[in-house]
Scaffold this motif. Sequence first.
Motif: not given
Length: 138
Positions: A15-20, A22-31, A37-43, A103-107
């Motif tokens: 994740v770029p530092a320009s979009s840190p 949040p602390e604490p992490l939410p249930d789902a981070l912003p996508v 656009n691709d329909g999945f989270i790139h890892l 798109f659920h990537l969070g705490k």
Amino acid sequence: MASDYRTPTYIYKIVPASSPPPEPLPDALPVSELDHNDGFIHLSTSLQVSRTLGRYFSNVDSVYILRIQYKNVEKDIRWEDPKGKNPSGIGEENSFPHLYNGFHLGKKEVNSVQQWSNGTEGWETAIRRAEADGWFKY
């Protein structure tokens, strides 16, 4: 280790530092726009992070690396090429873990976060430091 095709212990989200995150992490981070656009989270696996940083984050001063325990998301991972095509085996070269879970990537998924700086040697110093600390591993 480039030919090490085994199930990873951890996978990583950059994740770029320009979009840190949040602390604490939410249930789902912003996508990110790319993920949306691709329909999945790139890892990436630890073996892929260096290339991903070099290709997409070479002009960025700092990033956050989100560590995800693979076994906790395994059921929602597809191993595919970078565009989400050509399914392939776990850990194979050019086979990336893509998270398809709405798109659920969070705490619940992220077990640790580090901020890395792009130093004079590029990202390699941050990677070596995280490996030496035992935080960054396959």
